[in-house]
Design a protein around this motif. Structure first.
Motif, mmCIF file in Angstrom:
data_model
loop_
_atom_site.group_PDB
_atom_site.id
_atom_site.type_symbol
_atom_site.label_atom_id
_atom_site.label_comp_id
_atom_site.label_asym_id
_atom_site.label_seq_id
_atom_site.Cartn_x
_atom_site.Cartn_y
_atom_site.Cartn_z
ATOM 1 N N GLU A 175 0.839 -1.926 0.241
ATOM 2 C CA GLU A 175 0.334 -0.310 0.299
ATOM 3 C C GLU A 175 1.037 1.561 0.184
ATOM 4 O OE1 GLU A 175 -2.220 -1.020 3.497
ATOM 5 O OE2 GLU A 175 -3.280 -2.215 2.229
ATOM 6 N N ILE A 176 1.226 1.473 0.919
ATOM 7 C CA ILE A 176 2.708 2.456 0.401
ATOM 8 C C ILE A 176 3.719 2.351 -0.666
ATOM 9 C CG2 ILE A 176 4.572 3.349 1.312
ATOM 10 C CD1 ILE A 176 4.071 2.141 4.018
ATOM 11 N N GLU A 177 3.644 1.218 -1.407
ATOM 12 C CA GLU A 177 4.380 1.383 -2.636
ATOM 13 C C GLU A 177 3.316 2.278 -3.350
ATOM 14 O OE1 GLU A 177 7.448 0.325 -4.496
ATOM 15 O OE2 GLU A 177 7.528 0.897 -1.832
ATOM 16 N N LEU A 178 2.357 1.499 -3.418
ATOM 17 C CA LEU A 178 0.781 2.036 -4.225
ATOM 18 C C LEU A 178 0.709 3.456 -3.979
ATOM 19 C CD1 LEU A 178 -1.404 -1.408 -3.849
ATOM 20 C CD2 LEU A 178 0.551 -0.245 -6.220
ATOM 21 N N ALA A 179 0.615 4.279 -3.070
ATOM 22 C CA ALA A 179 1.060 5.389 -2.905
ATOM 23 C C ALA A 179 1.801 6.131 -3.286
ATOM 24 C CB ALA A 179 0.136 6.016 -1.155
ATOM 25 N N SER A 180 3.370 5.297 -4.036
ATOM 26 C CA SER A 180 5.003 6.476 -3.923
ATOM 27 C C SER A 180 4.564 6.954 -5.656
ATOM 28 C CB SER A 180 5.701 4.935 -3.717
ATOM 29 O OG SER A 180 5.962 4.765 -2.523
ATOM 30 N N ALA A 181 5.700 7.892 -5.882
ATOM 31 C CA ALA A 181 6.082 8.456 -6.779
ATOM 32 C C ALA A 181 7.665 7.436 -7.240
ATOM 33 C CB ALA A 181 5.945 9.233 -7.214
ATOM 34 N N ILE A 182 7.624 6.579 -8.198
ATOM 35 C CA ILE A 182 9.519 6.405 -7.847
ATOM 36 C C ILE A 182 9.752 6.709 -9.947
ATOM 37 C CG2 ILE A 182 9.990 4.430 -8.045
ATOM 38 C CD1 ILE A 182 8.823 3.176 -5.501
ATOM 39 N N ASP A 183 10.834 7.869 -9.531
ATOM 40 C CA ASP A 183 11.690 7.719 -10.907
ATOM 41 C C ASP A 183 12.957 8.557 -10.301
ATOM 42 O OD1 ASP A 183 12.217 8.350 -12.884
ATOM 43 O OD2 ASP A 183 11.170 9.859 -13.984
ATOM 44 N N ASN A 184 13.740 8.597 -11.157
ATOM 45 C CA ASN A 184 14.929 8.797 -10.880
ATOM 46 C C ASN A 184 15.783 9.487 -12.231
ATOM 47 O OD1 ASN A 184 17.596 10.063 -8.914
ATOM 48 N ND2 ASN A 184 18.783 8.946 -10.660
ATOM 49 N N PRO A 185 15.870 10.781 -12.327
ATOM 50 C CA PRO A 185 15.865 11.907 -11.047
ATOM 51 C C PRO A 185 13.969 12.301 -11.219
ATOM 52 C CG PRO A 185 16.498 13.158 -12.974
ATOM 53 C CD PRO A 185 16.624 11.891 -13.070
ATOM 54 N N VAL A 186 13.263 13.221 -9.776
ATOM 55 C CA VAL A 186 11.950 13.076 -9.884
ATOM 56 C C VAL A 186 11.455 14.974 -10.088
ATOM 57 C CG1 VAL A 186 11.182 11.066 -8.118
ATOM 58 C CG2 VAL A 186 11.478 13.691 -7.494
ATOM 59 N N VAL A 187 10.649 15.432 -10.458
ATOM 60 C CA VAL A 187 9.977 17.111 -10.179
ATOM 61 C C VAL A 187 9.418 17.219 -9.060
ATOM 62 C CG1 VAL A 187 9.361 18.271 -11.588
ATOM 63 C CG2 VAL A 187 9.999 16.735 -12.661
ATOM 64 N N LEU A 188 9.874 17.856 -8.839
ATOM 65 C CA LEU A 188 9.311 18.024 -6.900
ATOM 66 C C LEU A 188 8.273 19.366 -7.339
ATOM 67 C CD1 LEU A 188 11.942 17.874 -5.136
ATOM 68 C CD2 LEU A 188 10.398 15.943 -4.930
ATOM 69 N N PRO A 189 7.538 19.613 -6.253
ATOM 70 C CA PRO A 189 6.285 20.440 -6.466
ATOM 71 C C PRO A 189 6.986 21.670 -6.434
ATOM 72 C CG PRO A 189 5.092 19.101 -4.903
ATOM 73 C CD PRO A 189 7.460 18.561 -5.294
ATOM 74 N N ASP A 190 8.210 22.091 -6.105
ATOM 75 C CA ASP A 190 8.877 23.354 -6.331
ATOM 76 C C ASP A 190 9.714 23.826 -7.910
ATOM 77 O OD1 ASP A 190 11.603 22.262 -6.155
ATOM 78 O OD2 ASP A 190 11.189 23.004 -3.875
ATOM 79 N N GLY A 191 8.933 22.911 -8.766
ATOM 80 C CA GLY A 191 9.915 22.374 -9.793
ATOM 81 C C GLY A 191 11.142 22.004 -9.616
ATOM 82 N N ARG A 192 12.309 21.913 -8.476
ATOM 83 C CA ARG A 192 13.581 20.995 -8.634
ATOM 84 C C ARG A 192 13.397 20.228 -9.137
ATOM 85 N NH1 ARG A 192 15.486 20.887 -3.684
ATOM 86 N NH2 ARG A 192 13.394 21.121 -2.634
ATOM 87 N N VAL A 193 14.260 19.552 -9.863
ATOM 88 C CA VAL A 193 14.612 18.334 -10.266
ATOM 89 C C VAL A 193 15.690 17.431 -9.297
ATOM 90 C CG1 VAL A 193 15.071 16.803 -12.722
ATOM 91 C CG2 VAL A 193 13.835 19.240 -12.649
ATOM 92 N N VAL A 194 15.320 16.575 -8.916
ATOM 93 C CA VAL A 194 16.435 16.031 -8.416
ATOM 94 C C VAL A 194 16.385 14.187 -8.319
ATOM 95 C CG1 VAL A 194 16.948 15.682 -5.809
ATOM 96 C CG2 VAL A 194 15.450 18.205 -6.096
ATOM 97 N N SER A 195 17.818 14.195 -8.097
ATOM 98 C CA SER A 195 18.113 12.849 -7.963
ATOM 99 C C SER A 195 18.077 12.200 -6.694
ATOM 100 C CB SER A 195 19.719 12.512 -8.439
ATOM 101 O OG SER A 195 19.794 12.905 -9.982
ATOM 102 N N ASN A 196 17.590 10.695 -6.218
ATOM 103 C CA ASN A 196 17.259 9.897 -5.171
ATOM 104 C C ASN A 196 17.892 8.482 -5.080
ATOM 105 O OD1 ASN A 196 13.959 8.822 -5.708
ATOM 106 N ND2 ASN A 196 14.227 10.200 -7.218
ATOM 107 N N GLY A 197 16.868 7.580 -4.624
ATOM 108 C CA GLY A 197 17.255 6.594 -4.519
ATOM 109 C C GLY A 197 16.237 5.676 -4.330
ATOM 110 N N ASN A 198 15.525 6.210 -4.617
ATOM 111 C CA ASN A 198 13.961 5.642 -4.261
ATOM 112 C C ASN A 198 13.733 4.653 -4.881
ATOM 113 O OD1 ASN A 198 12.884 6.905 -2.274
ATOM 114 N ND2 ASN A 198 11.843 8.116 -3.528
ATOM 115 N N PHE A 199 14.144 4.656 -5.886
ATOM 116 C CA PHE A 199 13.848 2.781 -6.730
ATOM 117 C C PHE A 199 14.804 1.731 -6.974
ATOM 118 C CE2 PHE A 199 17.496 5.542 -8.470
ATOM 119 C CZ PHE A 199 18.284 4.701 -7.735
#
Length: 532
Positions: free
Chosen positions: A305-329
């Motif tokens: 259920e947590i995964e289904l509520a997730s947005a998994i990509d790299n990098p991601v576009v944050l609400p403030d417009g920043r595009v940030v690399s991450n490890g959520n994948f």
């Protein structure tokens, strides 16, 4: 009714309905607005002179390589073509549909920078039944399920092989037949389509749907074995479960007690003439083992259920417009529970096989003929059915070895720790299949043992025996046993046993036809109550 994507996280039920039963999908207007807004951010960065990962640079270990604007479409195409590198047997259609659906859900979050047309093409492919062919091997579970998702993206480009209405064909042909136009990927889109845990999550959702039924079936099989082996229902009392209040244990004990209620066989040996002090563990401790599997599945469901509520990509576009690399994948959260489920499945199946074996041994079956044979010596009865169970259980123990403790570095040591979650999911699917077969053999064995007793079965277990007999003949001279086993598997795993026993409680994991059958069974039961 279409499953709407974008207004709220998908539920496990919706994943199963789309993946397994071909429910249609639709992107919500809100999702399309989010997609458009995120794409504006990506387009702005694409015009920037500074390099941005996945937009104007290479990928993985080549992240520091700047890519000229004229080469960026080719960059995206090259990413997909090179990463569509799976091998082996094709995975099941429902798995492919599940991972397509879950990738589309992430695209709908507006965190990936995908274009509207690309997301709409994925939805259209699902609705048209275009299922890309994905080989079993190729994903390390980090960065997500790269190879499987790349095969899907390749098909959206009009390349690769797909299945459409049961026929294999080139993706370009399938899209043309469906009236769809292949996509030409723009900046960032290649990464957006392949960086996710969608394959392993889809297989987790499907496995949990199957286990919703199989764990109830395990309780049913245990109840039939307790009855047929002249066991007692005393250990399943609610007051005893309250002394160790694990929720799964209490649920399984309540199931078994309810299934044994009103059984003349159980009543026949209550009293001082029965000198047995305690039943064997495989009978008495069934709620503890089955309940552990239930609690494990409940934990896995929370992770899903947590995964289904997730947005998994790299990098991601944050609400403030920043595009940030991450490890959520990284697939670690999903991989761990996939392995955990395989361990519990092996335990439940192992106990089931031990109960079946007791029926076949005259030293432990309390008066039943050796191997439940019609004419022992001439007939072997169900002797070799237990061999089949034992072979499956042995494999389930091997499949219980965790995949998620392994890691083989990749991408020139950039990706130096991976989850192996895809492998954990693949072996879990095999484990779920094996559990169903082991339980079906126990149901078949217990039914024969019950019929050999002098007293009749209880109302609910008796209904199961009656239903099974419409598919599998009762005791008699030896016959082609594999056919009986497969018929019992179809009856038991297919839901007939649960419907007969009145244990159908997880309708979301069933097809509409099974729901209708359950409704009919409930109506018949109500009519019987009224007449009584």
């Amino acid at each position: 009714m279409a499953v709407v994507i974008g207004d709220a996280p998908l539920t496990r039920h919706q994943v199963v309905q789309v993946a397994r039963f071909d429910a249609p999908v639709a992107l919500s207007p809100v999702a399309l607005e989010r997609i458009d807004a995120a794409r504006e951010v990506i387009d702005g960065l694409a015009a920037d002179a500074s390099p941005h990962y996945g937009i104007s640079t290479g990928f993985g270990a080549l992240a520091n390589t700047s890519i000229a604007p004229a080469d960026r479409t080719r960059l995206q195409q090259s990413l997909i073509r090179s990463h569509a590198a799976s091998s082996g047997e094709a995975v099941e259609r429902e798995v492919v549909r599940g991972l397509m659906l879950l990738r589309l859900q992430t695209l709908a979050t507006g965190r990936t920078g995908i274009r509207r047309a690309t997301a709409e093409l994925y939805a259209a492919m699902l609705n048209a039944g275009v299922a890309p062919v994905v080989g079993e091997y190729g994903s390390l579970g980090c960065s997500g399920d790269l190879a499987p998702l790349s095969h899907v993206a390749l098909a959206a480009m009009g390349e690769g092989v797909v299945e459409l209405r049961g026929e294999l064909m080139d993706a370009s042909t399938a899209l043309e037949r469906a009236g769809l136009t292949p996509v030409v990927l723009a900046e960032k889109e290649g990464l957006a389509l392949v960086n996710g845990t969608d394959g392993m999550l889809a297989m987790l959702c499907l496995a949990l749907a199957d286990l919703d039924k199989l764990l109830d079936t395990a309780d049913l099989a245990a109840a039939m074995s307790v009855e047929g082996l002249l066991g007692t229902d005393a250990p399943f009392a609610a007051e005893l479960m309250a002394l160790r209040p694990h929720p799964g244990q209490a649920e399984s004990a309540a199931n078994i007690a309810a299934l044994l209620a009103g059984s003349p066989i159980v009543a026949s040996h209550k009293g001082p003439e029965d000198t047995r002090v305690q039943d064997a563990y495989s009978l008495r401790c069934a709620p503890q083992v089955h309940g552990t599997a239930r609690d494990t599945a409940a934990h896995a469901a929370r992770v899903a259920e947590i995964e289904l509520a997730s947005a998994i990509d790299n990098p991601v576009v944050l609400p403030d417009g920043r595009v940030v690399s991450n490890g959520n994948f990284h697939g670690a959260p999903v991989a761990a529970v996939l392995d955990f489920l395989a361990i519990s499945i092996a335990d439940v199946a192992s106990m089931s096989e031990r109960r079946s074996d007791r029926f076949l041994d005259p030293a432990r079956s309390y008066g039943l003929p050796p191997f439940l044979a019609h004419d022992p010596g001439v007939d072997s009865g169900l002797m070799i059915a237990q061999y089949t169970q034992a072979g499956i259980v042995s494999e389930l123990k091997r499949l219980a070895t965790p995949a998620s403790v392994d890691s083989i570095p990749s991408s020139a040591m950039q990706e130096d720790h991976v989850s192996m979650g895809w492998g954990a999911a693949r072996k879990l699917r095999r484990a779920v299949d094996g559990l169903g077969r082991v339980l079906a053999i126990e149901v078949m064995t217990a039914a024969r043992g019950i019929e050999l007793r002098d007293d009749p079965a209880g109302p609910r277990t008796g209904a199961v025996v009656e239903g099974l007999r419409r598919e599998v003949p009762g005791i008699g001279p030896d016959r082609f046993l594999a056919r009986d086993i497969e018929a019992s598997v179809a009856f038991t795993v297919g839901g007939g046993a649960l419907i007969a026993a009145g244990l159908l409680r997880h309708a979301e994991s069933w097809s509409p036809a099974a729901d209708a059958a359950a409704d009919a069974a409930d109506t018949a039961a109500d009519d019987t109550d009224t007449r009584t």
